[in-house]
Enzyme design. Structure first.
Site, PDB file in Angstrom:
ATOM      1  N   HIS A 130      47.413 100.544  23.181  1.00  0.00           N
ATOM      2  CA  HIS A 130      48.030 101.608  23.542  1.00  0.00           C
ATOM      3  C   HIS A 130      48.745 102.395  22.614  1.00  0.00           C
ATOM      4  O   HIS A 130      49.783 102.176  21.881  1.00  0.00           O
ATOM      5  CB  HIS A 130      48.959 101.350  24.773  1.00  0.00           C
ATOM      6  CG  HIS A 130      49.659 102.134  25.471  1.00  0.00           C
ATOM      7  ND1 HIS A 130      49.511 102.261  26.769  1.00  0.00           N
ATOM      8  CD2 HIS A 130      50.015 103.677  25.157  1.00  0.00           C
ATOM      9  CE1 HIS A 130      49.900 103.535  27.423  1.00  0.00           C
ATOM     10  NE2 HIS A 130      50.202 104.182  26.226  1.00  0.00           N
ATOM     11  N   HIS A 163      48.665 106.580  21.026  1.00  0.00           N
ATOM     12  CA  HIS A 163      48.173 107.894  21.136  1.00  0.00           C
ATOM     13  C   HIS A 163      47.775 108.596  19.896  1.00  0.00           C
ATOM     14  O   HIS A 163      48.816 108.500  19.029  1.00  0.00           O
ATOM     15  CB  HIS A 163      49.290 108.676  22.002  1.00  0.00           C
ATOM     16  CG  HIS A 163      49.443 108.241  23.475  1.00  0.00           C
ATOM     17  ND1 HIS A 163      48.751 108.896  24.360  1.00  0.00           N
ATOM     18  CD2 HIS A 163      50.283 107.039  24.006  1.00  0.00           C
ATOM     19  CE1 HIS A 163      49.169 108.286  25.497  1.00  0.00           C
ATOM     20  NE2 HIS A 163      49.887 107.142  25.513  1.00  0.00           N
ATOM     21  N   ASP A 202      47.795 111.717  19.389  1.00  0.00           N
ATOM     22  CA  ASP A 202      48.632 112.909  18.951  1.00  0.00           C
ATOM     23  C   ASP A 202      50.062 112.294  19.117  1.00  0.00           C
ATOM     24  O   ASP A 202      51.016 113.198  18.720  1.00  0.00           O
ATOM     25  CB  ASP A 202      48.413 113.870  20.140  1.00  0.00           C
ATOM     26  CG  ASP A 202      48.641 113.120  21.503  1.00  0.00           C
ATOM     27  OD1 ASP A 202      47.924 111.977  21.670  1.00  0.00           O
ATOM     28  OD2 ASP A 202      49.127 113.977  22.528  1.00  0.00           O
ATOM     29  N   GLY A 246      50.270 111.438  31.218  1.00  0.00           N
ATOM     30  CA  GLY A 246      51.408 112.663  31.605  1.00  0.00           C
ATOM     31  C   GLY A 246      52.149 112.015  32.633  1.00  0.00           C
ATOM     32  O   GLY A 246      52.209 111.265  33.075  1.00  0.00           O
ATOM     33  N   HIS A 270      48.326 104.908  32.942  1.00  0.00           N
ATOM     34  CA  HIS A 270      49.597 104.835  32.680  1.00  0.00           C
ATOM     35  C   HIS A 270      50.324 104.870  34.278  1.00  0.00           C
ATOM     36  O   HIS A 270      50.056 105.657  34.871  1.00  0.00           O
ATOM     37  CB  HIS A 270      50.394 106.152  31.983  1.00  0.00           C
ATOM     38  CG  HIS A 270      49.902 106.347  30.485  1.00  0.00           C
ATOM     39  ND1 HIS A 270      48.622 106.585  30.091  1.00  0.00           N
ATOM     40  CD2 HIS A 270      50.907 106.152  29.713  1.00  0.00           C
ATOM     41  CE1 HIS A 270      49.272 106.533  28.861  1.00  0.00           C
ATOM     42  NE2 HIS A 270      50.243 106.297  28.475  1.00  0.00           N
ATOM     43  N   GLU A 307      55.869 103.253  34.481  1.00  0.00           N
ATOM     44  CA  GLU A 307      56.516 103.734  33.255  1.00  0.00           C
ATOM     45  C   GLU A 307      57.612 104.798  33.843  1.00  0.00           C
ATOM     46  O   GLU A 307      58.822 104.474  33.956  1.00  0.00           O
ATOM     47  CB  GLU A 307      55.486 104.353  32.507  1.00  0.00           C
ATOM     48  CG  GLU A 307      56.441 105.039  31.000  1.00  0.00           C
ATOM     49  CD  GLU A 307      55.457 105.833  30.151  1.00  0.00           C
ATOM     50  OE1 GLU A 307      54.566 106.316  30.374  1.00  0.00           O
ATOM     51  OE2 GLU A 307      56.005 106.063  29.005  1.00  0.00           O
ATOM     52  N   ASP A 334      52.835 102.927  21.643  1.00  0.00           N
ATOM     53  CA  ASP A 334      52.405 103.968  22.311  1.00  0.00           C
ATOM     54  C   ASP A 334      52.508 105.381  21.380  1.00  0.00           C
ATOM     55  O   ASP A 334      51.673 105.913  21.283  1.00  0.00           O
ATOM     56  CB  ASP A 334      53.820 104.490  23.145  1.00  0.00           C
ATOM     57  CG  ASP A 334      53.630 104.991  24.222  1.00  0.00           C
ATOM     58  OD1 ASP A 334      52.466 105.423  24.632  1.00  0.00           O
ATOM     59  OD2 ASP A 334      54.555 105.566  25.176  1.00  0.00           O
TER      60      ASP A 334
HETATM   61 ZN   LIG Z   1      51.261 105.941  26.555  1.00  0.00          ZN
END
Ligand SMILES: [Zn+2]
Length: 373
Positions: free
Chosen positions: A26, A28, A30, A187, A214, A217, A314
């Site tokens: 996991h 990202h 970006d 998102g 996701h 969370e 993350d």
């Molecule tokens: Zn994430």
């Protein structure tokens, strides 16, 4: 070499966590840019960054990500996403991402990102996926040329607040033989359950393309339920709030007896991996009902109860972290040793979106690496 990658030693034992073979599920794209790269790419496209000095920019990200709210945390992505709108930008970021994982001892990584957020300067969905794939392959090749080994693949994220999940599912299916391993939903979570994207998930299921979602969370058990049963998620992105379904039944001097609800029992029995991201979970307020320090994270409770816990970063830039650092922080908080750290890596290897033989090979490589540590 990324200056941010530093070595972490296991507290007490002294083993070099950075040198251990690791799996990152996991992470990202970006959320893991090098600050220097952001400044340079911004110059190329005439975008104004909040700080031009890479050190100050690093702090800017950490400070803005540390606000305690997922919504504020997500705002930092405006900057990284802005410089990832050209083929060159996407390819470079992807290439460097692979290098940074390799420098952190990652031997297998699944890299997620949302193609729909990278169309601002005229590229289409297929072009952006190909640009990232090119960078990933260049990164893998140059890591190999330096005598190390890493394998990576893409997870395509669909943004919950937009209505493009079916397009992204189709995109993922089109690129499954060209580097895409699976689908993700990212998102704002609250108010956007996986059931909103039912058509996309049905399509993915019919095409046998795996999904992680996701969930658990920024929202609770209903969101996890929808991810599992509407999204048919094979893993949960964080899933930390599954701990809301675990209650303390009785405590005596030596033991704590807990009781699991149907949902958490299902996740445990089906060995559905939890993609826990300790620092990020603290920053976004995902664990605030349990506290605000690492020792308050339900990670250890879930681990001790036999859930398939995995450790993740993350967003390495926003959380100023690496996978080795996350393992270090957990070891510091809960006294984990090498055996525990190996379990987390084997858990992640077992949950990778790869054929079973390749997952077994990955597990063997990990065990051999821990053996010689
Ligand atoms: Zn994430």
């Amino acid at each position: 070499m990324n200056a941010a990658v530093e070595n972490f030693l296991l507290p007490g034992g002294g083993a070099d966590i950075t040198a251990l073979p690791k799996v990152s599920l996991h992470d990202h794209l970006d959320g893991g840019l090098r600050p220097q790269t952001i400044v340079e790419l911004a110059d190329e496209i005439g975008y104004e960054v909040p700080e031009r000095d890479p050190v100050k920019l690093t702090s800017w990200f950490a400070d803005h990500a540390d606000s305690g709210s997922l919504v504020d945390y997500l705002k930092t992505f405006d900057v990284t996403i802005a410089v990832m709108q050209t083929t060159e930008g996407l390819t470079r970021v992807a290439r460097e991402f692979v290098h940074d994982l390799a420098d952190d001892g990652v031997i297998y990584g699944e890299i997620r990102w949302a193609p729909e957020q990278h169309l601002q300067r005229g590229l289409d969905l297929d072009q952006v996926v190909s640009a990232v794939q090119e960078g990933l392959e260049e990164g893998v090749d140059s890591v190999r040329a330096s005598g190390r080994s890493i394998r990576v693949g893409q997870l395509l994220s669909s943004m919950r607040q937009t209505d493009r999940s079916k397009d992204i599912a189709e995109l993922a299916i089109r690129h499954r033989d060209r580097g895409v391993l699976g689908f993700d939903s990212a998102g704002p979570e609250a108010g956007f359950p996986a059931s909103n994207s039912r058509e996309a998930y049905d399509l993915l299921a019919r095409s046998f393309l795996p999904a992680t979602v996701h969930a658990g969370e920024a929202d609770g058990l209903d969101s996890i339920r929808s991810a599992l049963f509407d999204g048919r998620a094979l893993r949960l992105g964080h899933g930390v709030r599954l701990a809301e379904d675990i209650s303390i039944a009785r405590e005596d001097d030596e033991n704590t007896y807990v009781s699991l609800g149907d949902l958490s029992q299902w996740v445990k029995d089906r060995e559905i991996a939890l993609e826990l991201s300790p620092s990020s979970n603290l920053q976004t307020g995902a664990i605030e009902q349990w506290g605000d320090e690492m020792v308050d994270h339900p990670f250890d409770l879930l681990y001790q109860l036999g859930f398939r816990v995995t450790v993740n970063t993350d967003n390495r830039l926003m959380s100023a972290t690496t996978l080795s650092r996350e393992l270090f922080l957990l070891s510091e908080a809960f006294g984990y040793d090498l055996t525990d750290l190996e379990v987390f890596q084997i858990n992640a290897a077992s949950a990778a979106f790869l054929p079973i033989e390749e997952r077994e090979d990955l597990s063997e490589t990990i065990s051999a690496g821990f053996e010689s540590a």
